[in-house]
Design an enzyme around this catalytic site. Structure first.
Site, PDB file in Angstrom:
ATOM      1  N   ASN A   1      -8.074  -2.542  -8.945  1.00  9.45           N
ATOM      2  CA  ASN A   1      -6.876  -1.939  -8.332  1.00  9.45           C
ATOM      3  C   ASN A   1      -6.182  -0.904  -9.220  1.00  9.45           C
ATOM      4  O   ASN A   1      -5.345  -0.132  -8.736  1.00  9.45           O
ATOM      5  CB  ASN A   1      -5.858  -3.016  -7.911  1.00  9.45           C
TER       6      ASN A   1
ATOM      7  N   ASN B   1      -1.728  -4.952   3.445  1.00 13.79           N
ATOM      8  CA  ASN B   1      -0.351  -4.461   3.216  1.00 13.79           C
ATOM      9  C   ASN B   1      -0.236  -2.969   3.519  1.00 13.79           C
ATOM     10  O   ASN B   1       0.733  -2.509   4.115  1.00 13.79           O
ATOM     11  CB  ASN B   1       0.065  -4.674   1.755  1.00 13.79           C
TER      12      ASN B   1
ATOM     13  N   ASP C   1      -4.628  -9.268   1.968  1.00 13.61           N
ATOM     14  CA  ASP C   1      -5.076  -7.921   2.334  1.00 13.61           C
ATOM     15  C   ASP C   1      -4.341  -7.390   3.562  1.00 13.61           C
ATOM     16  O   ASP C   1      -3.932  -8.163   4.426  1.00 13.61           O
ATOM     17  CB  ASP C   1      -6.589  -7.973   2.613  1.00 13.61           C
TER      18      ASP C   1
HETATM   19  C1  FPP Z   1      -4.330  -5.477  -0.647  1.00  9.63           C
HETATM   20  O1  FPP Z   1      -3.869  -4.812   0.508  1.00  9.63           O
HETATM   21  C2  FPP Z   1      -3.180  -5.837  -1.457  1.00  9.63           C
HETATM   22  C3  FPP Z   1      -3.019  -5.521  -2.770  1.00  9.63           C
HETATM   23  C4  FPP Z   1      -4.018  -4.806  -3.569  1.00  9.63           C
HETATM   24  C5  FPP Z   1      -1.775  -5.856  -3.476  1.00  9.63           C
HETATM   25  C6  FPP Z   1      -1.254  -7.215  -3.126  1.00  9.63           C
HETATM   26  C7  FPP Z   1       0.080  -7.319  -3.719  1.00  9.63           C
HETATM   27  C8  FPP Z   1       1.087  -8.029  -3.173  1.00  9.63           C
HETATM   28  C9  FPP Z   1       0.992  -8.840  -1.942  1.00  9.63           C
HETATM   29  C10 FPP Z   1       2.412  -8.064  -3.837  1.00  9.63           C
HETATM   30  C11 FPP Z   1       2.281  -8.847  -5.082  1.00  9.63           C
HETATM   31  C12 FPP Z   1       3.524  -9.338  -5.570  1.00  9.63           C
HETATM   32  C13 FPP Z   1       3.774 -10.647  -5.720  1.00  9.63           C
HETATM   33  C14 FPP Z   1       5.068 -11.020  -6.277  1.00  9.63           C
HETATM   34  C15 FPP Z   1       2.815 -11.689  -5.356  1.00  9.63           C
HETATM   35  P1  FPP Z   1      -4.164  -3.266   0.652  1.00  9.63           P
HETATM   36  O2  FPP Z   1      -3.079  -2.511  -0.013  1.00  9.63           O
HETATM   37  O3  FPP Z   1      -5.535  -2.967   0.143  1.00  9.63           O
HETATM   38  O4  FPP Z   1      -4.084  -3.087   2.207  1.00  9.63           O
HETATM   39  P2  FPP Z   1      -4.934  -2.075   3.088  1.00  9.63           P
HETATM   40  O5  FPP Z   1      -6.358  -2.562   3.025  1.00  9.63           O
HETATM   41  O6  FPP Z   1      -4.310  -2.239   4.436  1.00  9.63           O
HETATM   42  O7  FPP Z   1      -4.740  -0.705   2.512  1.00  9.63           O
END
Ligand code: FPP
Length: 243
Positions: free
Chosen positions: A68, A22, A20
């Site tokens: 998602n 990103n 979480d």
């Molecule tokens: C949550 O952070 C993350 C996700 C929903 C996507 C995770 C995907 C990856 C790490 C890439 C996947 C690819 C591979 C090859 C494993 P968020 O986007 O909800 O973060 P936030 O809460 O800060 O908005």
């Protein structure tokens, strides 16, 4: 130079990770959200390989939940593209992954995943199935409640088919009907980014898991952060309902 691999008195057999933060990582840098996912995917590779070096036998990374799909199409497409790139890279690096002993598996509902990605997933799973150093599970289109519901449907069908009697249904029957069948329950679940939720991750399997939270955003998560989680885990007194 020889890399110094830390040692621990106890290691979790299985660690779950909720990747979480990103989006916030990207926002802090005035970048589009997908850039955060690109960095998050790099962290996934780094931490998975480091865990193998530490001797951890299984890790499950939450990459994409059944919820998602509600995100903007652009973001969903960007994450799917990252899966594609990662799977193609895994195919290109299959010898290297074989030397590292990495068995790649995927958990989640395969319906709804673009067909080319699905074909790559099946191919990689098949190719790496005999590797034994570490199982890296990627949870894609995964939801814990959905998994349990699907498992219950499979059990109901076996009862209808006369293969199973309701009196013989026990906790193992349900565990065996889940995507994680054959894999031990996670001893430790790590959630970075300052959130304190399970978010429908390994709902059944996490009944006795230890939790470790950190404010670090997933793209910034390092090998040292994993070691901190493992040091804390060493000190936990797990009683499983006993005294
Ligand atoms: C949550 O952070 C993350 C996700 C929903 C996507 C995770 C995907 C990856 C790490 C890439 C996947 C690819 C591979 C090859 C494993 P968020 O986007 O909800 O973060 P936030 O809460 O800060 O908005």
């Amino acid at each position: 130079m020889e890399k110094n691999i830390p040692e621990f008195t106890v290691l979790p057999k299985h660690i779950g990770v909720i990747m979480d933060g990103n989006g916030r990582w990207a926002k802090q840098r005035n970048l589009p959200r997908y850039k955060g996912h690109i960095e998050g995917a790099k962290t996934f590779r780094k931490i998975g390989e480091f865990a193998a070096e530490l001797g951890i036998k299984c890790m499950t990374f939450y990459a994409f939940s059944t919820e998602n799909w509600k995100r903007p199409q652009e973001e969903v497409d960007a994450i799917m593209q990252l899966f594609r790139e990662y799977l193609n890279e895994a195919e290109e690096r299959k010898e290297e992954n074989r030397e590292k002993g990495i068995c790649l598996r995927f958990i989640g509902d395969r319906r709804g995943i673009p067909e080319d990605i699905l074909a790559l997933m099946e191919h990689i799973e098949n190719e790496s199935r005999y590797e034994t150093k570490i199982i890296l599970n990627l949870a894609i289109n995964y939801g814990g409640r959905h998994e349990i519901t699907q498992g219950v449907k499979k059990i109901a069908q076996r009862v209808l088919d006369g293969e199973l009697s309701p009196e013989d249904i026990n906790e193992d029957t349900l565990s065996d009907s889940l995507y994680t069948s054959g894999i031990p329950d996670p001893d430790l679940i790590i959630r970075p980014s300052g959130e304190y939720r399970l978010s429908n991750f390994l709902t059944w399997q996490s009944a006795y898991s230890e939790f470790w939270f950190s404010d670090v955003l997933w793209p910034d998560f390092t090998e040292d952060d994993l070691c901190k989680a493992l040091q804390d885990f060493e000190k936990r007194n797990r009683r499983f309902g006993g005294i």
